[in-house]
Scaffold this motif. Structure first.
Motif, PDB file in Angstrom:
ATOM      1  N   LYS A 135       0.205   2.449  -7.262  1.00 13.34           N
ATOM      2  CA  LYS A 135      -0.329   2.633  -5.768  1.00 13.34           C
ATOM      3  C   LYS A 135       0.536   1.560  -4.732  1.00 13.34           C
ATOM      4  CE  LYS A 135      -4.496   4.943  -6.066  1.00 13.34           C
ATOM      5  NZ  LYS A 135      -5.848   5.294  -5.525  1.00 13.34           N
ATOM      6  N   LEU A 136       0.779   0.553  -5.416  1.00 13.02           N
ATOM      7  CA  LEU A 136       1.295  -0.331  -4.630  1.00 13.02           C
ATOM      8  C   LEU A 136       2.844  -0.128  -4.393  1.00 13.02           C
ATOM      9  CD1 LEU A 136       0.267  -3.753  -6.348  1.00 13.02           C
ATOM     10  CD2 LEU A 136      -0.474  -3.284  -4.067  1.00 13.02           C
ATOM     11  N   ILE A 137       3.467   0.256  -5.082  1.00 16.23           N
ATOM     12  CA  ILE A 137       4.993   0.634  -5.094  1.00 16.23           C
ATOM     13  C   ILE A 137       4.865   2.103  -4.156  1.00 16.23           C
ATOM     14  CG2 ILE A 137       6.864   1.508  -6.436  1.00 16.23           C
ATOM     15  CD1 ILE A 137       6.291  -0.260  -8.736  1.00 16.23           C
ATOM     16  N   HIS A 138       4.029   2.954  -4.460  1.00 14.08           N
ATOM     17  CA  HIS A 138       4.002   4.083  -3.506  1.00 14.08           C
ATOM     18  C   HIS A 138       3.967   3.778  -2.210  1.00 14.08           C
ATOM     19  CE1 HIS A 138       3.426   8.477  -2.827  1.00 14.08           C
ATOM     20  NE2 HIS A 138       2.317   7.997  -2.019  1.00 14.08           N
ATOM     21  N   ALA A 139       3.120   2.774  -2.027  1.00 13.62           N
ATOM     22  CA  ALA A 139       2.745   2.380  -0.575  1.00 13.62           C
ATOM     23  C   ALA A 139       3.811   1.480   0.172  1.00 13.62           C
ATOM     24  CB  ALA A 139       1.381   2.014  -0.238  1.00 13.62           C
ATOM     25  N   GLY A 140       4.799   0.952  -0.895  1.00 15.51           N
ATOM     26  CA  GLY A 140       5.749  -0.032  -0.211  1.00 15.51           C
ATOM     27  C   GLY A 140       5.310  -1.328  -0.168  1.00 15.51           C
ATOM     28  N   ALA A 141       4.283  -1.857  -0.862  1.00 10.28           N
ATOM     29  CA  ALA A 141       3.627  -2.976  -0.636  1.00 10.28           C
ATOM     30  C   ALA A 141       4.557  -3.819  -1.857  1.00 10.28           C
ATOM     31  CB  ALA A 141       2.151  -3.086  -1.270  1.00 10.28           C
ATOM     32  N   ALA A 198       0.901  -9.213   3.365  1.00 10.49           N
ATOM     33  CA  ALA A 198       0.916  -8.762   1.883  1.00 10.49           C
ATOM     34  C   ALA A 198      -0.579  -8.479   1.237  1.00 10.49           C
ATOM     35  CB  ALA A 198       1.591  -9.933   1.194  1.00 10.49           C
ATOM     36  N   ALA A 199      -1.391  -9.169   1.711  1.00 16.10           N
ATOM     37  CA  ALA A 199      -2.720  -8.925   0.984  1.00 16.10           C
ATOM     38  C   ALA A 199      -3.165  -7.920   1.448  1.00 16.10           C
ATOM     39  CB  ALA A 199      -3.428 -10.405   1.272  1.00 16.10           C
ATOM     40  N   GLU A 200      -3.284  -7.773   3.032  1.00 13.78           N
ATOM     41  CA  GLU A 200      -3.851  -6.508   3.686  1.00 13.78           C
ATOM     42  C   GLU A 200      -3.172  -5.239   3.212  1.00 13.78           C
ATOM     43  OE1 GLU A 200      -5.638  -8.978   7.498  1.00 13.78           O
ATOM     44  OE2 GLU A 200      -3.971  -7.618   7.810  1.00 13.78           O
ATOM     45  N   ALA A 201      -1.758  -5.369   3.218  1.00 13.80           N
ATOM     46  CA  ALA A 201      -1.126  -4.071   2.471  1.00 13.80           C
ATOM     47  C   ALA A 201      -1.408  -3.808   1.261  1.00 13.80           C
ATOM     48  CB  ALA A 201       0.369  -4.300   2.728  1.00 13.80           C
ATOM     49  N   ALA A 202      -1.765  -4.620   0.374  1.00 14.58           N
ATOM     50  CA  ALA A 202      -2.091  -4.574  -0.970  1.00 14.58           C
ATOM     51  C   ALA A 202      -3.521  -3.754  -1.159  1.00 14.58           C
ATOM     52  CB  ALA A 202      -2.206  -5.634  -1.831  1.00 14.58           C
ATOM     53  N   ALA A 203      -4.412  -4.281  -0.167  1.00 13.72           N
ATOM     54  CA  ALA A 203      -5.672  -3.632  -0.246  1.00 13.72           C
ATOM     55  C   ALA A 203      -5.812  -2.553   0.394  1.00 13.72           C
ATOM     56  CB  ALA A 203      -6.669  -4.652   0.884  1.00 13.72           C
ATOM     57  N   THR A 204      -4.939  -1.987   1.320  1.00 13.93           N
ATOM     58  CA  THR A 204      -4.773  -0.839   2.148  1.00 13.93           C
ATOM     59  C   THR A 204      -4.571   0.149   0.871  1.00 13.93           C
ATOM     60  OG1 THR A 204      -4.571  -1.570   4.379  1.00 13.93           O
ATOM     61  CG2 THR A 204      -3.942   0.794   3.709  1.00 13.93           C
ATOM     62  N   ALA A 205      -3.174  -0.087   0.183  1.00 15.06           N
ATOM     63  CA  ALA A 205      -2.687   0.796  -0.811  1.00 15.06           C
ATOM     64  C   ALA A 205      -3.630   1.124  -1.730  1.00 15.06           C
ATOM     65  CB  ALA A 205      -1.522  -0.079  -1.352  1.00 15.06           C
ATOM     66  N   VAL A 206      -4.352   0.212  -2.302  1.00 16.97           N
ATOM     67  CA  VAL A 206      -5.668   0.563  -2.944  1.00 16.97           C
ATOM     68  C   VAL A 206      -6.657   1.376  -2.609  1.00 16.97           C
ATOM     69  CG1 VAL A 206      -7.262  -0.582  -4.580  1.00 16.97           C
ATOM     70  CG2 VAL A 206      -5.009  -1.257  -4.607  1.00 16.97           C
ATOM     71  N   ASP A 228      12.981 -16.707  -1.781  1.00 20.88           N
ATOM     72  CA  ASP A 228      13.490 -16.587  -0.894  1.00 20.88           C
ATOM     73  C   ASP A 228      12.656 -16.202   0.319  1.00 20.88           C
ATOM     74  OD1 ASP A 228      12.645 -14.160  -1.668  1.00 20.88           O
ATOM     75  OD2 ASP A 228      14.449 -13.000  -1.490  1.00 20.88           O
ATOM     76  N   GLY A 229      11.230 -16.373   0.181  1.00 21.74           N
ATOM     77  CA  GLY A 229      10.304 -16.445   1.434  1.00 21.74           C
ATOM     78  C   GLY A 229       9.611 -15.194   1.014  1.00 21.74           C
ATOM     79  N   GLY A 230       8.223 -15.265   1.299  1.00 18.35           N
ATOM     80  CA  GLY A 230       7.363 -13.926   1.316  1.00 18.35           C
ATOM     81  C   GLY A 230       6.565 -13.944  -0.067  1.00 18.35           C
ATOM     82  N   TYR A 231       5.880 -13.056  -0.088  1.00 18.04           N
ATOM     83  CA  TYR A 231       5.169 -12.929  -1.410  1.00 18.04           C
ATOM     84  C   TYR A 231       5.125 -11.574  -2.127  1.00 18.04           C
ATOM     85  CZ  TYR A 231       2.908 -16.871   0.843  1.00 18.04           C
ATOM     86  OH  TYR A 231       2.743 -18.245   1.711  1.00 18.04           O
ATOM     87  N   THR A 232       4.918 -11.828  -3.382  1.00 19.49           N
ATOM     88  CA  THR A 232       4.765 -10.436  -4.157  1.00 19.49           C
ATOM     89  C   THR A 232       3.357 -10.266  -4.755  1.00 19.49           C
ATOM     90  OG1 THR A 232       5.735  -9.009  -5.836  1.00 19.49           O
ATOM     91  CG2 THR A 232       5.479 -11.301  -6.496  1.00 19.49           C
ATOM     92  N   VAL A 233       2.956  -9.151  -4.999  1.00 21.74           N
ATOM     93  CA  VAL A 233       1.503  -8.932  -5.268  1.00 21.74           C
ATOM     94  C   VAL A 233       1.343  -8.628  -6.930  1.00 21.74           C
ATOM     95  CG1 VAL A 233      -0.636  -7.436  -5.269  1.00 21.74           C
ATOM     96  CG2 VAL A 233       0.950  -7.359  -3.360  1.00 21.74           C
ATOM     97  N   LEU A 234       0.573  -9.665  -7.485  1.00 22.44           N
ATOM     98  CA  LEU A 234       0.347  -9.668  -8.886  1.00 22.44           C
ATOM     99  C   LEU A 234      -0.886  -8.750  -9.375  1.00 22.44           C
ATOM    100  CD1 LEU A 234       0.176 -13.283  -9.913  1.00 22.44           C
ATOM    101  CD2 LEU A 234       2.130 -11.601 -10.426  1.00 22.44           C
TER     102      LEU A 234
END
Length: 267
Positions: free
Chosen positions: A94-100, A207-215, A229-235
Motif C-alpha cells: 500500500k505504501l509503494i502503491h500510494a507513492g509513500a 512522510a508519516a501522514e502520507a503513510a497513514a493515508t496510504a494505509v 541524503d535527507g528525508g525519511y523512509t517508512v519502516l
C-alpha cells in the motif's frame, strides 16, 4: 455511545485503554466496555454505535468478531486497517502503491530470489517476519544461509542508521513523535531502545501522514528511518500503537477523536 474493547496486552503499569478511559471520564463522556471474546457474531450486542478497539489478539477469532461488529457499527481502527498493519507485505504494498517512501523490499518463497536481492543491495539486507511485532525476529544477514526460517521470505534493503522515529498520527495529522535509539538493528522500546520526545519537522510530518493515508487508518504509529541524503523512509505502520515517551497528550487527543467520530456517526 462509545464502546471500548480493551487492549489485551495492557498491564497496570502500561494501560493504554485505561489512559483514554480516564480522559473520557474527565470530559464527562459516557462509554461502555465491550468484551470482544463474548461477542456472538450472528447476534450482535450493539448496533449503530462507535466502537474503539484499542487492540486485539493476533488470531483469526478476534479479527472475525471485529469484522462482524463492523457490519453494523463504526469500528476504530477498522478491521481492514488493523489487518493491513499486521502484515508487513500488505503495508509495504500500500505504501509503494500510494507513492509513500519505503525501503526496497523483496517477498518470495525462493531463496535464490533473496540471493539476487542481496547481491543487488551490497551484500547486506534485513530479514523481517511478515507478522512480527515489537521488533522481534528482525536481523541483518549477509548470506541466505543465515536465514533458517521457513518461507515465505520478507526482506528489505539495509538502511544505515543509529536511530528511528515513531510518529503518532490521528485523523491524518501527526500529533506527537519520539526518537528511539539503541546499539541494535532495531530501536524498538521493547528491544531495549531509549526514547525521547522530539518536534515534528515538515518532512517527517509529510512522510508519516502520507503513510497513514496510504494505509487508510484512523490513528497509528508510523516508524520512520532518516536517510543520509535527507528525508525519511517508512519502516512500518502500527495499527494498535503505544505512545511510550511521548510528551504530546495522546490519551486526551484520542479521547477527543473518539467523541468527534461518535458525533459524526449520529448525524
Amino acid at each position: 455511545m462509545i464502546h471500548i474493547i480493551p487492549k489485551p496486552t495492557d498491564t497496570p503499569d502500561d494501560n493504554s485503554t485505561g489512559m483514554v478511559m480516564t480522559e473520557l471520564k474527565k470530559m464527562g463522556v459516557p462509554f461502555a466496555v465491550l468484551d470482544l471474546a463474548a461477542v456472538d457474531p450472528f447476534h450482535l450486542p450493539v448496533e449503530g454505535e462507535t466502537i474503539w478497539a484499542c487492540g486485539i489478539r493476533q488470531d483469526g477469532v478476534q479479527f472475525e468478531l471485529l469484522k462482524a461488529l463492523e457490519l453494523a457499527n463504526h469500528v476504530i481502527n477498522s478491521p481492514e486497517a488493523i489487518a493491513t498493519c499486521a502484515s508487513k507485505v500488505t503495508t509495504t504494498a500500500k505504501l509503494i502503491h500510494a507513492g509513500a517512501p519505503s525501503p526496497d523490499t523483496c517477498f518470495t518463497n525462493d531463496k535464490s530470489v533473496v540471493a539476487e536481492f542481496l547481491a543487488a543491495h551490497g551484500g547486506r539486507a534485513v530479514y523481517k517476519p511478515v507478522y512480527g511485532f515489537d521488533g522481534n525476529g528482525i536481523y541483518l544477514f549477509e548470506s541466505v544461509d543465515q536465514i533458517t526460517e521457513v518461507p515465505p521470505y520478507y526482506v528489505q534493503e539495509y538502511v544505515r542508521n543509529d536511530r528511528d522515529y515513531r510518529i503518532f498520527v490521528i485523523g491524518g495529522k501527526a500529533v506527537g513523535a519520539i526518537k528511539r535509539e539503541s546499539a541494535h538493528l532495531t530501536h524498538n522500546i521493547h528491544q531495549g531502545g531509549c526514547g525521547c520526545a522530539v518536534e515534528i519537522p515538515p518532512d517527517m510530518r509529510a512522510a508519516a501522514e502520507a503513510a497513514a493515508t496510504a494505509v487508510g487508518i484512523d490513528y497509528c504509529g508510523v516508524d520512520l528511518l532518516p536517510l543520509d541524503d535527507g528525508g525519511y523512509t517508512v519502516l512500518e505502520v502500527n495499527g494498535t500503537p503505544n505512545w511510550h515517551c511521548m510528551t504530546a497528550p495522546i490519551p486526551r487527543l484520542l479521547a477527543e477523536y473518539l467523541v468527534e467520530q461518535e458525533k459524526e456517526g449520529r448525524k
